[in-house]
Design a protein around this motif. Sequence first.
Motif: not given
Length: 69
Positions: A58-63, A65-69
């Motif tokens: 899930k973390a790999k998927e979120d990183v 697809t979703k920008p951190i900054f």
Amino acid sequence: MDHATRRRRLLFLLASAAIPAVLAGCTPTVQVVAPKEPITINLNIKLDADVRLHIEEKAKEDVGTKPIF
């Protein structure tokens, strides 16, 4: 009839009556009885590795697809 013949007949009659009684007493008996207390199955399974794998995926998927900054 002589004494030996009577004795043999008597033994034969006794054996004829005793053999079925002995065989009937030797028949196996199987009884199926439900337990009085419930059956408890204790499953102490550690699911740590499985949980970590799902979190990592899930973390790999979120990183990705979703920008951190």
